[in-house]
Motif scaffolding. Structure first.
Motif, PDB file in Angstrom:
ATOM      1  N   ALA A 119      40.345  -3.601  67.905  1.00  0.00           N
ATOM      2  CA  ALA A 119      38.719  -4.610  68.172  1.00  0.00           C
ATOM      3  C   ALA A 119      39.500  -5.234  66.820  1.00  0.00           C
ATOM      4  O   ALA A 119      39.550  -5.421  65.908  1.00  0.00           O
ATOM      5  CB  ALA A 119      37.510  -4.281  68.902  1.00  0.00           C
ATOM      6  N   PHE A 120      39.146  -6.822  67.267  1.00  0.00           N
ATOM      7  CA  PHE A 120      38.924  -7.936  66.572  1.00  0.00           C
ATOM      8  C   PHE A 120      37.935  -8.478  66.944  1.00  0.00           C
ATOM      9  O   PHE A 120      37.287  -8.805  67.323  1.00  0.00           O
ATOM     10  CB  PHE A 120      40.263  -8.232  67.120  1.00  0.00           C
ATOM     11  N   TYR A 121      37.623  -9.089  65.005  1.00  0.00           N
ATOM     12  CA  TYR A 121      37.060 -10.416  64.922  1.00  0.00           C
ATOM     13  C   TYR A 121      37.807 -12.072  64.833  1.00  0.00           C
ATOM     14  O   TYR A 121      38.093 -11.514  63.424  1.00  0.00           O
ATOM     15  CB  TYR A 121      35.659  -9.755  64.334  1.00  0.00           C
ATOM     16  N   GLY A 122      37.956 -12.284  65.485  1.00  0.00           N
ATOM     17  CA  GLY A 122      39.393 -13.894  64.958  1.00  0.00           C
ATOM     18  C   GLY A 122      40.200 -13.021  64.914  1.00  0.00           C
ATOM     19  O   GLY A 122      40.410 -12.156  65.118  1.00  0.00           O
ATOM     20  N   GLY A 123      40.903 -12.709  63.005  1.00  0.00           N
ATOM     21  CA  GLY A 123      42.291 -12.185  62.763  1.00  0.00           C
ATOM     22  C   GLY A 123      41.729 -11.497  62.043  1.00  0.00           C
ATOM     23  O   GLY A 123      42.862 -10.602  61.610  1.00  0.00           O
ATOM     24  N   HIS A 124      39.945 -10.739  61.957  1.00  0.00           N
ATOM     25  CA  HIS A 124      40.136  -9.304  61.181  1.00  0.00           C
ATOM     26  C   HIS A 124      40.411  -8.043  62.929  1.00  0.00           C
ATOM     27  O   HIS A 124      39.579  -8.268  63.812  1.00  0.00           O
ATOM     28  CB  HIS A 124      38.540  -9.714  60.853  1.00  0.00           C
ATOM     29  N   ARG A 125      40.723  -6.673  62.291  1.00  0.00           N
ATOM     30  CA  ARG A 125      40.807  -6.061  62.815  1.00  0.00           C
ATOM     31  C   ARG A 125      39.947  -5.056  62.164  1.00  0.00           C
ATOM     32  O   ARG A 125      39.903  -4.386  61.388  1.00  0.00           O
ATOM     33  CB  ARG A 125      42.096  -5.415  62.617  1.00  0.00           C
ATOM     34  N   ALA A 126      38.973  -4.816  63.376  1.00  0.00           N
ATOM     35  CA  ALA A 126      37.591  -4.136  62.755  1.00  0.00           C
ATOM     36  C   ALA A 126      37.659  -3.014  63.214  1.00  0.00           C
ATOM     37  O   ALA A 126      37.572  -2.136  62.756  1.00  0.00           O
ATOM     38  CB  ALA A 126      36.096  -4.633  63.555  1.00  0.00           C
ATOM     39  N   ILE A 127      38.246  -2.289  63.967  1.00  0.00           N
ATOM     40  CA  ILE A 127      39.513  -0.399  64.395  1.00  0.00           C
ATOM     41  C   ILE A 127      40.546  -1.021  64.642  1.00  0.00           C
ATOM     42  O   ILE A 127      40.568  -1.627  65.531  1.00  0.00           O
ATOM     43  CB  ILE A 127      37.838   0.122  65.351  1.00  0.00           C
ATOM     44  N   ASP A 128      40.817   0.314  64.566  1.00  0.00           N
ATOM     45  CA  ASP A 128      42.023   0.225  65.140  1.00  0.00           C
ATOM     46  C   ASP A 128      42.495   1.839  65.741  1.00  0.00           C
ATOM     47  O   ASP A 128      42.654   3.040  65.387  1.00  0.00           O
ATOM     48  CB  ASP A 128      42.860   0.133  63.413  1.00  0.00           C
ATOM     49  N   ASP A 129      43.465   1.182  66.705  1.00  0.00           N
ATOM     50  CA  ASP A 129      44.029   2.471  67.229  1.00  0.00           C
ATOM     51  C   ASP A 129      42.973   3.622  67.773  1.00  0.00           C
ATOM     52  O   ASP A 129      43.345   4.439  67.627  1.00  0.00           O
ATOM     53  CB  ASP A 129      45.055   3.058  66.992  1.00  0.00           C
ATOM     54  N   ILE A 130      42.134   3.832  68.173  1.00  0.00           N
ATOM     55  CA  ILE A 130      40.899   5.059  68.626  1.00  0.00           C
ATOM     56  C   ILE A 130      41.523   5.433  70.196  1.00  0.00           C
ATOM     57  O   ILE A 130      41.437   4.907  71.066  1.00  0.00           O
ATOM     58  CB  ILE A 130      39.568   3.923  68.764  1.00  0.00           C
ATOM     59  N   SER A 131      41.347   6.999  69.923  1.00  0.00           N
ATOM     60  CA  SER A 131      41.505   7.511  71.060  1.00  0.00           C
ATOM     61  C   SER A 131      40.337   9.080  71.043  1.00  0.00           C
ATOM     62  O   SER A 131      40.232   9.734  70.154  1.00  0.00           O
ATOM     63  CB  SER A 131      42.813   7.728  71.157  1.00  0.00           C
ATOM     64  N   MET A 132      39.306   8.768  72.179  1.00  0.00           N
ATOM     65  CA  MET A 132      38.450   9.947  72.357  1.00  0.00           C
ATOM     66  C   MET A 132      38.289   9.874  73.583  1.00  0.00           C
ATOM     67  O   MET A 132      38.801   8.761  74.419  1.00  0.00           O
ATOM     68  CB  MET A 132      37.613   9.513  71.128  1.00  0.00           C
ATOM     69  N   SER A 133      37.686  10.442  73.833  1.00  0.00           N
ATOM     70  CA  SER A 133      36.220  11.052  75.303  1.00  0.00           C
ATOM     71  C   SER A 133      35.221  11.100  74.806  1.00  0.00           C
ATOM     72  O   SER A 133      34.473  12.149  74.350  1.00  0.00           O
ATOM     73  CB  SER A 133      37.584  11.563  76.100  1.00  0.00           C
ATOM     74  N   VAL A 134      34.274  10.635  75.690  1.00  0.00           N
ATOM     75  CA  VAL A 134      33.184  11.353  75.624  1.00  0.00           C
ATOM     76  C   VAL A 134      32.541  11.211  77.187  1.00  0.00           C
ATOM     77  O   VAL A 134      33.106  11.274  78.441  1.00  0.00           O
ATOM     78  CB  VAL A 134      32.374   9.806  76.241  1.00  0.00           C
ATOM     79  N   GLU A 135      31.935  12.757  77.244  1.00  0.00           N
ATOM     80  CA  GLU A 135      31.591  13.914  78.244  1.00  0.00           C
ATOM     81  C   GLU A 135      30.715  13.360  78.843  1.00  0.00           C
ATOM     82  O   GLU A 135      29.650  12.968  77.743  1.00  0.00           O
ATOM     83  CB  GLU A 135      31.894  15.440  77.971  1.00  0.00           C
ATOM     84  N   PRO A 136      30.722  13.481  80.255  1.00  0.00           N
ATOM     85  CA  PRO A 136      29.782  12.947  81.114  1.00  0.00           C
ATOM     86  C   PRO A 136      28.268  14.386  80.874  1.00  0.00           C
ATOM     87  O   PRO A 136      29.313  15.132  80.086  1.00  0.00           O
ATOM     88  CB  PRO A 136      29.792  13.205  82.854  1.00  0.00           C
TER      89      PRO A 136
END
Lengths: 286, 361
Positions: free
Chosen positions: A40-57
């Motif tokens: 995720a980016f804010y403009g040119g700033h990379r706020a979070i990088d390459d996140i992979s995960m799962s959320v169980e129901p």
């Protein structure tokens, strides 16, 4: 305020979905979320990088980590609220069951109706009464029948453990309630539109311990019906309410936040597999 | 406690062994009132003796005297820090008086000179069939003209201004928004005569229409629009972003969020802003002179033929210069002030009625 008798009314979703346009009449409302390669980016700033995960129901997943590590940003990408911020932009995939939230033909408004959100500071609509606040989601979407509305408002307020405190003053302004009551009002407002996932961004950080307890009890009840993701700075809270915990960290100030590990809460708090997690949890950080 | 640093300060009371006292010599609380009284007396008395008859001169002398006397007295009795403090206080009071005196004087003159003629007859009659030096006559035609012209101008300017502000705050990004902001700023500074000349060139000379209330209201709308945009913009910016996010997170589309959450929350302030803009254009004279032209008769139709308006009426009556018409001018001015004040009170009422209720955060 009264601490609210923890009279659990966890009637599983036996009610038929009364919305007029459910995509699918599912009896299990909660859905699972799979995040893969999300940046995720804010403009040119990379706020979070390459996140992979799962959320169980039907479980509670807690996001913990130091300030600025992107917990809230990740949370906001899960119902496409991130792009509301000017310059907000996302790469990667978020799958809700089998649908990509960032697919080209996906309507962000529909996503937000499916995935509700509770914010850090209680934010009831100041021009509306308690009743109107809870009914706001349905009314503003033009998606209600007048007869059903009373029932939905009552059910949502009961679901948020607020009914007994406000049933005699539903016409009073919502901003007249205490902070903890306002936050439960916001939760009632969020669950009134019958979402499948509930995102909570530090829902207790502006509240006193008694109100916090009320909200935590509520989370425990709600998880039988919803998939819940909660961001918190309070480690004890994460340990108390969540089934799984994700720890985020950033390598340096200005660097993007990263997911360090996600595991069962018990394991994270007893013997995490990464040293940084243990350092953070035990307060030996940095 | 190191008391040697303070021993040279004047000590009035205090137990001798307990170190330096915190008490200082103070002037009594009624000193400022006395100082003002004495300086006004000296200013008026001394001024008259010296042959300076002007009230302004005497007032200035009194103001200067009171500041100097305050400083002298305080530095003698108290200390220099207190003296500086008192001087700053008295300068603020003098400035306040300098601002309020003309205002009160203006209101007083208008009320005292306008009230004698302002009655039901004056409000319900026009100047039809009157010679200019006759007594009697009234302001009805001008009042009607002002209400119609201002009403039409508001109907044109308020929606456009409101929507422009919504665009700027809720949707505007990048070049277009910057350009709109810039032109709104430029429009705020347009002299009213220029707006009048623009409509004259476009509507009367270009399209060949005659003078009418509507032509005047177009010029008034041009003057009103930037004011509405500016005040509405400020009000919309005051709406917390959290409310917008709360609404969006419920799956409410953006346009409904603006319509049902943002606008109702700021409605009181917006109404106040529009009313203040109305009050501002109600007193405009120059474009009305060019475009509405003036008419001693009642013309209830703003779309055809010359009309009158209150500022124009005041100007015309005063220009005639005889006793009866000057009385009418003052009464007309009082009518205008009362009308504007009524609108202001109305705006405040709306703001209070529409304000978000309950305990604030």
């Amino acid at each position: 305020m009264s601490p609210g008798p923890a009279a659990p009314t966890p009637r599983a979703p036996a009610h038929a979905p009364s919305r007029t346009h459910p995509e699918k009449a599912t009896d299990t409302m909660a859905k699972r979320i799979d995040v893969s390669g999300l940046t995720a980016f804010y403009g040119g700033h990379r706020a979070i990088d390459d996140i992979s995960m799962s959320v169980e129901p039907r479980s509670v997943t807690a996001f913990i980590g130091p300030s600025g590590c992107g917990k809230s940003t990740l949370l906001r990408t899960l119902n496409r609220m991130h792009e509301v911020t000017p310059g907000g932009r996302v790469e990667g995939k978020v799958m809700l069951d089998h649908e990509d939230l960032y697919g080209t033909s996906v309507d962000p408004v529909a996503v937000r109706r499916t995935i509700g959100m509770v914010f850090q500071r209680p934010n009831p609509f100041p021009t509306m009464s308690i009743y109107d606040n809870v009914a706001a989601g349905l009314r503003l979407n033009g998606d209600f029948r007048k007869k059903e509305l009373d029932g939905i408002v009552e059910k949502s307020l009961k679901g948020a453990n607020l009914w007994n405190e406000v049933k005699d003053r539903l016409g009073k302004p919502g901003s007249g309630l205490s902070g903890g009551q306002q936050q439960r009002l916001c939760i009632a407002r969020a669950i009134a539109v019958q979402p499948q996932v509930l995102l909570m961004d530090e829902p207790c950080s502006a509240l006193d311990p008694i109100s916090t307890l009320a909200i935590e009890d509520l989370i425990g009840e709600l998880k039988s019906r919803f998939t819940i993701v909660i961001v918190t700075h309070n480690m004890q809270q994460a340990a108390r309410v969540s089934d799984r915990t994700a720890f985020f960290n950033l390598s340096a100030v200005g660097r993007p936040g990263k997911l360090i590990e996600i595991d069962d809460t018990e394991r994270i708090f007893s013997n995490p597999s990464v040293q940084a997690t243990e350092d953070y949890i035990s307060g030996r950080f940095g | 406690m190191s008391d040697n640093a303070l021993t040279d300060r004047p000590q009035v009371t205090g137990p001798p062994s307990a170190g330096p006292s915190l008490a200082r010599r103070r002037l009594p609380r009624w000193t400022p009132a006395l100082v003002v009284l004495v300086s006004v007396g000296l200013g008026v008395g001394g001024g008259s003796l010296a042959g300076w008859e002007s009230r302004v001169q005497q007032g200035l002398i009194a103001a200067l005297l009171s500041v100097i006397v305050t400083y002298a007295l305080t530095s003698l009795v108290e200390d220099s820090r207190q003296a500086r403090d008192k001087v700053a206080t008295s300068v603020v009071w003098v400035c306040f008086a300098a601002a309020v005196v003309p205002l009160v004087s203006l209101a007083w003159t208008t009320v005292s000179r306008g009230a004698e003629l302002l009655d039901g007859y004056f409000l319900s009659h026009s100047m039809g069939g009157m010679t200019n030096i006759e007594e009697g006559g009234g302001v009805y035609h001008a009042f009607l003209g002002t209400v119609e012209q201002v009403g039409l101008a508001t109907l044109m300017a308020a929606p456009v201004g409101l929507l422009t502000a919504v665009y700027l705050v809720e949707y505007g990004r990048g070049r277009l928004a910057q350009a709109v902001t810039f032109f709104v700023d430029v429009m705020t500074g347009i002299p009213s005569i220029v707006a009048g000349l623009f409509v004259l060139a476009f509507w009367n000379l270009g399209l060949g229409f005659g003078p009418s209330g509507f032509a005047g209201s177009m010029a008034l709308a041009i003057l009103m629009m930037p004011v509405v945009v500016r005040s509405t913009e400020e009000m919309l910016k005051l709406v917390p972003n959290e409310l917008r996010e709360a609404s969006l997170a419920l799956g409410v589309p953006k346009w409904r969020t603006v319509l049902k959450v943002v606008l109702p929350t700021s409605m009181g302030g917006i109404a106040t802003g529009v009313m203040l803009a109305v009050a501002r254009i109600a007193g405009e004279t120059a474009p009305v002179m060019l475009l509405v032209f003036g008419n001693p008769l009642i013309n209830p139709n703003p779309f055809s033929g010359a009309q009158e308006s209150l500022p124009l009426y005041v100007w015309n009556q005063y220009k005639l210069g005889n006793a009866a018409s000057i009385d009418r001018a003052w009464a007309g001015a009082l009518t205008l002030i009362a009308f504007v004040m009524l609108l202001n009170l109305l705006a405040r009422g709306i703001a209070r009625w529409k304000a978000p209720k309950g305990a604030g955060r």
